[in-house]
Design a protein around this motif. Structure first.
Motif, mmCIF file in Angstrom:
data_model
loop_
_atom_site.group_PDB
_atom_site.id
_atom_site.type_symbol
_atom_site.label_atom_id
_atom_site.label_comp_id
_atom_site.label_asym_id
_atom_site.label_seq_id
_atom_site.Cartn_x
_atom_site.Cartn_y
_atom_site.Cartn_z
ATOM 1 N N UNK A 133 49.291 63.601 73.488
ATOM 2 C CA UNK A 133 49.641 63.360 72.081
ATOM 3 C C UNK A 133 51.084 63.779 71.818
ATOM 4 N N UNK A 134 51.501 64.894 72.407
ATOM 5 C CA UNK A 134 52.902 65.305 72.310
ATOM 6 C C UNK A 134 53.812 64.248 72.937
ATOM 7 N N UNK A 135 53.387 63.703 74.076
ATOM 8 C CA UNK A 135 54.177 62.679 74.757
ATOM 9 C C UNK A 135 54.336 61.446 73.882
ATOM 10 N N UNK A 136 53.245 60.998 73.275
ATOM 11 C CA UNK A 136 53.307 59.817 72.412
ATOM 12 C C UNK A 136 54.238 60.051 71.240
ATOM 13 N N UNK A 137 54.146 61.218 70.620
ATOM 14 C CA UNK A 137 55.030 61.535 69.490
ATOM 15 C C UNK A 137 56.480 61.591 69.940
ATOM 16 N N UNK A 138 56.735 62.185 71.108
ATOM 17 C CA UNK A 138 58.103 62.287 71.609
ATOM 18 C C UNK A 138 58.704 60.923 71.904
ATOM 19 N N UNK A 139 57.837 59.953 72.236
ATOM 20 C CA UNK A 139 58.311 58.597 72.511
ATOM 21 C C UNK A 139 58.521 57.789 71.239
ATOM 22 N N UNK A 140 58.263 58.387 70.081
ATOM 23 C CA UNK A 140 58.521 57.716 68.816
ATOM 24 C C UNK A 140 57.307 57.073 68.186
ATOM 25 N N UNK A 141 56.107 57.316 68.736
ATOM 26 C CA UNK A 141 54.901 56.704 68.198
ATOM 27 C C UNK A 141 54.424 57.427 66.944
ATOM 28 N N UNK A 142 53.676 56.727 66.120
ATOM 29 C CA UNK A 142 53.008 57.310 64.965
ATOM 30 C C UNK A 142 51.526 57.433 65.285
ATOM 31 N N UNK A 143 50.866 58.394 64.649
ATOM 32 C CA UNK A 143 49.452 58.512 64.930
ATOM 33 C C UNK A 143 48.777 59.657 64.226
ATOM 34 N N UNK A 144 47.515 59.858 64.607
ATOM 35 C CA UNK A 144 46.670 60.923 64.056
ATOM 36 C C UNK A 144 46.294 61.847 65.207
ATOM 37 N N UNK A 145 46.468 63.149 65.005
ATOM 38 C CA UNK A 145 46.149 64.140 66.024
ATOM 39 C C UNK A 145 45.097 65.091 65.458
ATOM 40 N N UNK A 146 44.055 65.329 66.240
ATOM 41 C CA UNK A 146 42.893 66.087 65.789
ATOM 42 C C UNK A 146 42.959 67.512 66.354
ATOM 43 N N UNK A 147 42.910 68.481 65.457
ATOM 44 C CA UNK A 147 42.991 69.892 65.844
ATOM 45 C C UNK A 147 41.726 70.631 65.459
ATOM 46 N N UNK A 148 41.398 71.650 66.271
ATOM 47 C CA UNK A 148 40.333 72.578 65.958
ATOM 48 C C UNK A 148 40.915 73.937 65.638
ATOM 49 N N UNK A 149 40.736 74.886 66.544
ATOM 50 C CA UNK A 149 41.176 76.262 66.299
ATOM 51 C C UNK A 149 42.694 76.451 66.405
ATOM 52 N N UNK B 124 50.953 50.198 67.597
ATOM 53 C CA UNK B 124 51.187 50.449 66.177
ATOM 54 C C UNK B 124 50.823 51.870 65.800
ATOM 55 N N UNK B 125 49.886 52.492 66.543
ATOM 56 C CA UNK B 125 49.473 53.868 66.258
ATOM 57 C C UNK B 125 48.655 54.399 67.418
ATOM 58 N N UNK B 126 48.467 55.723 67.425
ATOM 59 C CA UNK B 126 47.595 56.347 68.411
ATOM 60 C C UNK B 126 46.719 57.379 67.719
ATOM 61 N N UNK B 127 45.618 57.720 68.368
ATOM 62 C CA UNK B 127 44.749 58.812 67.936
ATOM 63 C C UNK B 127 44.492 59.686 69.144
ATOM 64 N N UNK B 128 44.690 60.988 68.999
ATOM 65 C CA UNK B 128 44.482 61.875 70.138
ATOM 66 C C UNK B 128 44.090 63.269 69.722
ATOM 67 N N UNK B 129 43.683 64.051 70.711
ATOM 68 C CA UNK B 129 43.376 65.456 70.498
ATOM 69 C C UNK B 129 44.650 66.287 70.538
#
Length: 355
Positions: free
Chosen positions: A293-309, A283-288
Motif C-alpha cells: 500500500x505504501x508502494x502504491x501511494x509512492x507511485x502516485x496512486x489513490x486508494x483506501x487503506x485499512x488499519x487496525x491497531x 483508478x484506485x487501490x484498496x489495501x491493508x
C-alpha cells in the motif's frame, strides 16, 4: 560537518544504508529526496535489501542500488577485524566504501564497533541515524529530522516519489491484459501484509471485489463487436472486461481460491516494479496496512487503506503529489469494518481521511 558545509563540498557519490522493509523504505523517500537536493549533482546510491535497492534504482532519486547483505558489509562485523576499529587497507569494505564522499547510515547506528569500522573504511564523512526514529508525527518527518533536514517546501515532494519506467508500464499492461481486465477504471486489491493481524478478512475483500465488479457491469455500456467470420450485419455481444483485480504476493497465495471462486481475476508472481506500475495506471487501490500500500501511494496512486491497531498518523501511506488521495479506515477489531464502508470510501475519494 554542517549541512551548509556539505552542500558547498564537491561530492560525487552519496551512499544511504537502510535496513528496512518495503513500507519503511517508502517512508524514507522524502528524506532521500532531500538528501539528493542537499548534494546537487551527486550520485545518490542505496544499500538495502537487494529487491528494494533494485526497485529504487532509476525510479527514484536513487541512481544505483547495492545489497546490504554484500560481503563488504559483512566484513565490518567479522571477527577477523575484532582487534581493530577499522578494516584492513586492502579489504573489500575499504575498496567499496572509500569511493563515497558522504555516507548516511540508518543501519546498526547503536553498534559502536560497526560505527568505528564503517567510518574507518572511507575518507568521506559518515553520519549515523536511527532506524524508525522516535518523536511525534509521521515517521517520514522523523527521518527528515534525523538527517537534520528542515521540514519545509524544499523537503516536500513535488510529485510521486517513485516513477515506473516504460518497461515497468509495459509489464503492467501485459499483466492486466492477461487477466482480461480493463485498464480504464481498474481497481486493484492488495489483501495481504507482513502480519496476519493487520489483514482485513480475505472473504470481505472477495465480497468487496464482487460488489465493485457488479456496480461497474451495471453502469458500463454494452460492448458489441463484429467478428470477421460473421456477416457484417450480425452483431455479437463481447464478454465484458473485468474492472477489479487482486494482486497476491508469495505470502498470500493461499488466499487465491477465495478470489477465484467468485471469478475475481488474480495477478501473482509479479515483481515490485510491475506492481507499482499497475497501481499507477489503475483508478484506485484498496489495501491493508502494508508495504505494498505504501508502494502504491509512492507511485502516485489513490486508494483506501485499512488499519487496525497501528496508528496511521505515524505509519499511514502518504499521497505522493497533488493527484494522490489516500483514504484511511481504522477500527479495532479490524474485521468490524464492513464491505460497504470501503466501497463508500472509494466513491468519496477524500484525501487523507481517517474514519
Amino acid at each position: 560537518m554542517t549541512p551548509e558545509n556539505e552542500a558547498s563540498r564537491s561530492i560525487r557519490r552519496v551512499l544511504v544504508i537502510f535496513p528496512g522493509a518495503l513500507g519503511d523504505l517508502m517512508c524514507l523517500m522524502p528524506a532521500l529526496g532531500a538528501i539528493s537536493r542537499r548534494h546537487p549533482g551527486a550520485s545518490v546510491e542505496l544499500m538495502a535489501r537487494i529487491e528494494l535497492a533494485r526497485l529504487a534504482a532509476g525510479r527514484t532519486v536513487v541512481a544505483r542500488g547495492h545489497s546490504i547483505d554484500a560481503r563488504e558489509v559483512g566484513e565490518l562485523f567479522t571477527e577477523a577485524g575484532a582487534q581493530s576499529d577499522g578494516p584492513p587497507a586492502n579489504s573489500n569494505a575499504r575498496r567499496f566504501f572509500a569511493d563515497f564522499e558522504r555516507i548516511y547510515s540508518f543501519f546498526a547506528s547503536d553498534d559502536q564497533r560497526f560505527r568505528a569500522r564503517l567510518a574507518a573504511a572511507t575518507d568521506g564523512h559518515v553520519s549515523f541515524h536511527p532506524f524508525r526514529p522516535g518523536g511525534d508525527g509521521h515517521v517520514s518527518a522523523a527521518y527528515l529530522r534525523a538527517t537534520e533536514i528542515e521540514i519545509d517546501e524544499r523537503a516536500s515532494p513535488v510529485g510521486p516519489w517513485l516513477e515506473p519506467t516504460p518497461d515497468d508500464l509495459a509489464a503492467a499492461s501485459r499483466a492486466i491484459a492477461q487477466s482480461k481486465c480493463a485498464v480504464s477504471n481498474l481497481i486493484v486489491i492488495f489483501p495481504g501484509s507482513g502480519s496476519p493481524g493487520k489483514n482485513w478478512p480475505a472473504d470481505k475483500f472477495a465480497a468487496l471485489a464482487s460488489m465493485l465488479s457488479s456496480r461497474a457491469s451495471a453502469t458500463a455500456p454494452e460492448k458489441r463487436i463484429t467478428w470477421p467470420s460473421i456477416p457484417a450485419n450480425a452483431l455479437c455481444v463481447a464478454a465484458p472486461e473485468k474492472s477489479v483485480a487482486v494482486i497476491l504476493g508469495p505470502a498470500e497465495i493461499s488466499m487465491e481460491p477465495i478470489f477465484r471462486e467468485p471469478g475475481v481475476p488474480v495477478l501473482k508472481h509479479l515483481d515490485l516494479p510491475t506492481v507499482a506500475a499497475i497501481a499507477r495506471v489503475a483508478s484506485a487501490f484498496v489495501g491493508n496496512d502494508s508495504g505494498v500500500s505504501h508502494l502504491a501511494a509512492a507511485a502516485g496512486a489513490s486508494g483506501v487503506v485499512i488499519f487496525g491497531r497501528t496508528d496511521p498518523a505515524r505509519w499511514g501511506p502518504m499521497p505522493a503529489g497533488a493527484d494522490g488521495h489516500i483514504v484511511i479506515l481504522r477500527r479495532t477489531p479490524i474485521d468490524s469494518i464492513e464491505v460497504d464502508e470501503i466501497a463508500s470510501a472509494l466513491s468519496r475519494g477524500d484525501p487523507c481521511t481517517q474514519c
